[in-house]
Write an enzyme that holds these catalytic residues in place. Structure first.
Site, PDB file in Angstrom:
ATOM      1  N   GLY A  19      59.600  36.951  18.068  1.00 10.75           N
ATOM      2  CA  GLY A  19      60.259  36.501  19.287  1.00 10.75           C
ATOM      3  C   GLY A  19      61.642  35.941  19.037  1.00 10.75           C
TER       4      GLY A  19
ATOM      5  NE  ARG B  17      69.206  32.301  13.598  1.00 13.72           N
ATOM      6  CZ  ARG B  17      70.189  32.626  12.758  1.00 13.72           C
ATOM      7  NH1 ARG B  17      71.111  31.739  12.437  1.00 13.72           N
ATOM      8  NH2 ARG B  17      70.251  33.836  12.247  1.00 13.72           N
TER       9      ARG B  17
ATOM     10  CG  ASP C 228      67.494  24.165  13.023  1.00 11.12           C
ATOM     11  OD1 ASP C 228      67.694  25.394  13.168  1.00 11.12           O
ATOM     12  OD2 ASP C 228      68.157  23.457  12.244  1.00 11.12           O
ATOM     13  N   GLY C 229      66.207  26.613  15.433  1.00 14.22           N
ATOM     14  CA  GLY C 229      66.865  27.395  16.476  1.00 14.22           C
ATOM     15  C   GLY C 229      68.379  27.292  16.483  1.00 14.22           C
TER      16      GLY C 229
ATOM     17  CG  ASP D 112      61.649  41.975  14.041  1.00 14.54           C
ATOM     18  OD1 ASP D 112      61.061  42.558  13.109  1.00 14.54           O
ATOM     19  OD2 ASP D 112      62.456  41.049  13.863  1.00 14.54           O
TER      20      ASP D 112
ATOM     21  CG  ASP E  19      68.686  40.825  15.909  1.00 17.83           C
ATOM     22  OD1 ASP E  19      69.291  40.211  16.801  1.00 17.83           O
ATOM     23  OD2 ASP E  19      67.462  40.961  15.899  1.00 17.83           O
TER      24      ASP E  19
END
Length: 513
Positions: free
Chosen positions: A98, A101, A133-134, A268, A278
């Protein structure tokens, strides 16, 4: 900016977790989870893509818009969320993944009717952050901002970048996963795409046997992003898969054309629309090497090496075929389509090489020529981009040593020069059989071969400057990448300086890059 025009069609249609809880966890049977950006107290704008903002319908930037660019103080109409997907990572099923970030603001539609999704990267944790922590650091954000725009201007299908900003906070990262974490400057980039849907979204719904949602997702994707599909029933999903295969093959050919190595081609990270998506441990090709991977995590197996990107994309499509099987239910069709993929890819690949060499058409004898050329490039350690730039300068009076000696990453001794001379002799013979003029041949080459590619060492220099408050390199690189088929800055049209050969962030990177 016209932020009030943003809407969220995906969350209106599909099942989601509406709790707003950012605790990392599985969210079964849903396609998204609502989540708010973390918010940052001291943001500072680094770069804003004015032309893209106008193109997608957001309009002009005003100082008050900085809050939106980092996810602060959002208006009521912007209901933020992260999507759930699954995937195969380095060949192994990883289950639910998912947007770890990434947080989506939603979609905006331009006056021309073009749909664009808007997404923050680095704005805080989501349920899919997997104990992270994103956040994002400056180096990875600069790399994504600049490279996605560079690929767009090269003519490669890609996500794009709207803005880049400091968050005003520091983030702890272990860049090489070697037990040496350090504080780094935090940053947020806004990236855009017609859609961020991935192979993994379909894999997740299929793996969870949520076949109604799987069908709804396929219908949604076809209706919104595949206008060429007009069939109904089972044929619609067959056409959908065939079109994804074609778009993916075309994308791989473009990567080979410009020398792009993705570095982490997990399912993904594969776009359902055939986009480059990405930007992590990627690299533009310096020294030509089919076995080159920029990703330290991909060593020693080199699954995602430059020369393997075609076959890996086919492997990934096999996984997508498995995910879509509940809708298609025709094993022979899926197998035939995937077997044809290789034929289509290699023909498109060789036609692309014909354009790079200025050949009029693909001939049977060209396959041997291309194979010999690849061997020569690797043996002589020649720079991929610069080789074709020099080839365009070739004439009857060219001295081969002078033409090529400054684009090799090794010393060209007499034996190697003789091999180059033999190659050039064969190349000229092939050109002489063209049915097009020399001018037309040269035009093909100039359209296919960029003069500027955004190399890792240039990004490294740019990141170092931005980190101390300088933006001259950023502005210069932006102008260069917007005009990649012109030589605006001759100092960029050189092989990678040797001082950067073993510098982390210049030759190889980790997945945290």
């Amino acid at each position: 900016m016209n932020i009030e025009q943003i809407r969220q069609p995906l969350t209106d249609i599909f099942p989601g977790d509406l709790s707003g809880n950012t605790m990392q966890r599985n969210t079964p049977k849903v396609l998204f989870a609502t989540v708010k950006p973390a918010g940052f107290d001291g943001p500072k704008l680094i770069a804003f893509n004015e032309s893209l903002s106008e193109e997608i319908g957001l309009g002009e930037y005003e100082e008050k818009d900085l809050d939106f660019l980092v996810g602060n103080n959002l208006p009521e109409n912007v209901k933020t969320y992260a999507t759930a997907y699954a995937g195969h990572q380095f060949g192994n099923w990883a289950g639910q993944l998912g947007d770890g970030r990434a947080i989506l603001a939603g979609e905006i539609i331009s006056k021309e009717g073009k749909k664009t999704e808007i997404q923050w990267k680095g704005a805080g944790a989501t349920p899919y952050s997997r104990h992270a922590d994103g956040r994002a650091v400056l180096r990875s954000s600069v790399r994504e901002y600049l490279m996605s725009e560079a690929m767009h201007h090269l003519g490669v299908p890609t996500t794009r970048a709207l803005s880049l900003a400091f968050t005003g906070e520091d983030v702890v990262r272990d860049m090489m996963y070697n037990g040496n974490p350090q504080l780094e400057k935090g940053a947020v980039v806004i990236r855009t795409a017609e859609s961020f849907l991935r192979f993994g979204h379909f894999e997740l719904m299929s793996a969870q046997r949520e076949y109604n949602t799987l069908q709804d997702l396929a219908d949604f994707t076809i209706e919104n992003y595949y206008p060429e599909i007009t069939s109904d029933g089972d044929q619609k999903y067959k056409d959908f898969f065939k079109n994804i295969c074609t778009r993916t093959a075309d994308l791989m050919v473009e990567w080979f054309r410009v020398g792009f190595v993705h570095g982490v081609m997990n399912t993904d990270n594969m776009s359902a629309l055939g986009l480059t998506i990405d930007y992590g441990p990627y690299s533009m090709m310096d020294e030509y090497d089919l076995n080159f991977t920029p990703n330290t995590t991909d060593l020693p197996g080199r699954r995602y090496a430059f020369g393997k990107q075609g076959q890996i994309s086919q492997w990934n499509l096999w996984q997508l075929a498995n995910a879509l099987h509940p809708l298609i239910k025709d094993e022979k069709f899926l197998e035939d389509t995937l077997n044809h993929y290789g034929t289509y890819f290699w023909e498109a690949h060789d036609k692309m090489l014909c354009r790079k060499f200025g050949f009029d058409e693909l001939r049977e004898s060209d396959e041997e020529f291309f194979t010999n050329w690849q061997g020569l490039m690797q043996e002589l350690h020649l720079d991929y981009t610069l080789f074709f730039n020099q080839l365009e300068k070739l004439n009857e009076n060219s001295d081969i040593k002078t033409l090529f000696e400054n684009i090799s990453y090794s010393v060209l001794n007499d034996e190697k020069i003789r091999k180059l001379e033999d190659f050039v002799k064969n190349y000229k013979a092939r050109l002489s059989s063209n049915t097009i003029s020399k001018e037309e041949s040269l035009s093909l080459m100039r359209q296919a071969n960029p003069k500027f590619t955004l190399r890792n060492y240039l990004l490294y220099q740019c990141i170092e400057e931005i980190s101390i408050g300088k933006t001259e390199m950023l502005e210069k690189l932006t102008r260069a990448l917007e005009n990649p088929y012109k030589e605006l800055y001759p100092e960029f049209s050189v092989k990678r300086p040797s001082i950067y050969d073993d510098t982390t962030g210049c030759s190889t990177l980790s997945c945290s890059s």
